[in-house]
Design an enzyme around this catalytic site. Structure first.
Site, mmCIF file in Angstrom:
data_model
loop_
_atom_site.group_PDB
_atom_site.id
_atom_site.type_symbol
_atom_site.label_atom_id
_atom_site.label_comp_id
_atom_site.label_asym_id
_atom_site.label_seq_id
_atom_site.Cartn_x
_atom_site.Cartn_y
_atom_site.Cartn_z
ATOM 1 N N GLU A 1 -28.881 9.657 -1.900
ATOM 2 C CA GLU A 1 -28.685 9.786 -0.452
ATOM 3 C C GLU A 1 -28.529 11.228 0.019
ATOM 4 O O GLU A 1 -28.118 11.463 1.164
ATOM 5 C CB GLU A 1 -27.499 8.927 0.008
ATOM 6 C CG GLU A 1 -27.744 7.449 -0.130
ATOM 7 C CD GLU A 1 -26.729 6.607 0.592
ATOM 8 O OE1 GLU A 1 -26.802 6.489 1.836
ATOM 9 O OE2 GLU A 1 -25.835 6.044 -0.077
ATOM 10 N N HIS B 1 -29.961 4.673 0.371
ATOM 11 C CA HIS B 1 -29.203 4.150 1.506
ATOM 12 C C HIS B 1 -29.423 2.651 1.698
ATOM 13 O O HIS B 1 -28.520 1.940 2.131
ATOM 14 C CB HIS B 1 -29.612 4.911 2.779
ATOM 15 C CG HIS B 1 -28.646 4.749 3.912
ATOM 16 N ND1 HIS B 1 -27.360 5.246 3.869
ATOM 17 C CD2 HIS B 1 -28.773 4.154 5.134
ATOM 18 C CE1 HIS B 1 -26.738 4.974 4.997
ATOM 19 N NE2 HIS B 1 -27.571 4.299 5.778
ATOM 20 N N SER C 1 -22.944 2.643 6.443
ATOM 21 C CA SER C 1 -23.696 3.540 7.322
ATOM 22 C C SER C 1 -22.896 3.785 8.615
ATOM 23 O O SER C 1 -21.774 4.259 8.543
ATOM 24 C CB SER C 1 -25.091 2.959 7.600
ATOM 25 O OG SER C 1 -25.947 3.932 8.146
#
Length: 267
Positions: free
Chosen positions: A215, A249, A154
């Site tokens: 995602e 995610h 991330s």
């Protein structure tokens, strides 16, 4: 009720490291192999967001290195770099440490009303790793300086890409899972272009980039980076891309980290 003893992990060290550069104390965890080091030292993998992902990496290497010929995972030192605390304070610190300085920031609609705090501290955070933490690790343990990897997910995946594009000699291998390529209107693409213009001077680097199938726009972003890098990978970057089926995610790291570590092990 009998007293409950706190469980400690074998071959693991932990300490708070105060950084002069950052004026902040990081939670550092180090997992050490049980066997003596090879002549040229152990490979090392630095795990960003260590509070969340250190134990995943430690478990993968500890378990799979027992049968390295089949798993293709050898023993390595794992260094987790974590933030103190949880919740909003830790989240704000991540936005500061993992984002590059910029004259202007553009925020997507989904961040409206969300307090991200001060950001743009990536250069200072990289200086902390390069000038403070890595020398300490190299003095304390037997390290192979030619086999060092950086892992991030991330925002820390974004920082992993940024480090590759701005200081590629810092590590030999970069593992970026679900990197936040969207940050500041995709500014990382500009850093990538600058890297590709100068890459011949750096020697070939290794990049593993992965994302979860669920995602959304982050899949397209990751594919864009991979496509641009892989077009020139014979010269600049040996790049591998993986889109994890049915993962999102939050679930992609435990699903894909083993693949990422195997990639690092081959380099």
């Amino acid at each position: 009720m009998k007293a409950i003893n706190k469980v400690t992990q074998d071959n693991t060290e932990q300490w708070l490291y105060y950084s002069d550069e950052m004026d902040y104390s990081y939670d550092i965890k180090v997992s050490l192999p049980s066997s003596p080091p090879p002549v040229d030292g152990y490979p090392v993998i630095y795990i960003l967001d260590g509070n969340s992902y250190f134990q995943f990496a430690q478990g993968i290497v500890s378990l799979q290195s027992r049968n390295a010929p089949k798993t293709l995972v050898n023993e390595a030192i794992i260094v987790g770099i974590g933030h103190q605390g949880e919740g909003k304070d830790a989240s704000k610190r991540r936005f500061y440490d993992f984002t590059a300085p910029a004259n202007k920031y553009v925020y997507p609609d989904r961040l409206k009303g969300f307090d991200v705090g001060v950001h743009g501290g990536a250069q200072k955070f990289l200086d902390f790793i390069e000038l403070e933490l890595k020398p300490k690790i190299e003095r304390r343990y037997s390290i192979n300086k030619g086999k060092q990897a950086l892992f991030g997910h991330s925002l820390s995946g974004l920082f992993t890409l940024w480090t590759l594009f701005t200081k590629p000699k810092a590590f030999q291998t970069y593992l970026a899972l679900s990197p936040s390529i969207w940050w500041n209107d995709h500014e990382i693409l500009t850093y990538m272009d600058g890297f590709l213009r100068q890459s011949e001077a750096y020697g070939k680097k290794n990049l593993y980039i992965a994302v979860g199938e669920c995602e959304g726009f982050m899949v397209d972003d990751a594919k864009q980076v991979f496509s641009r890098l892989s077009a020139d990978q014979q010269k600049y970057v040996e790049c591998e891309f993986y889109c994890a089926p049915e993962e999102n995610h939050a679930s992609v790291v435990p699903t894909v980290m083993s693949r990422a570590i195997r990639f690092a092990n081959k380099k």
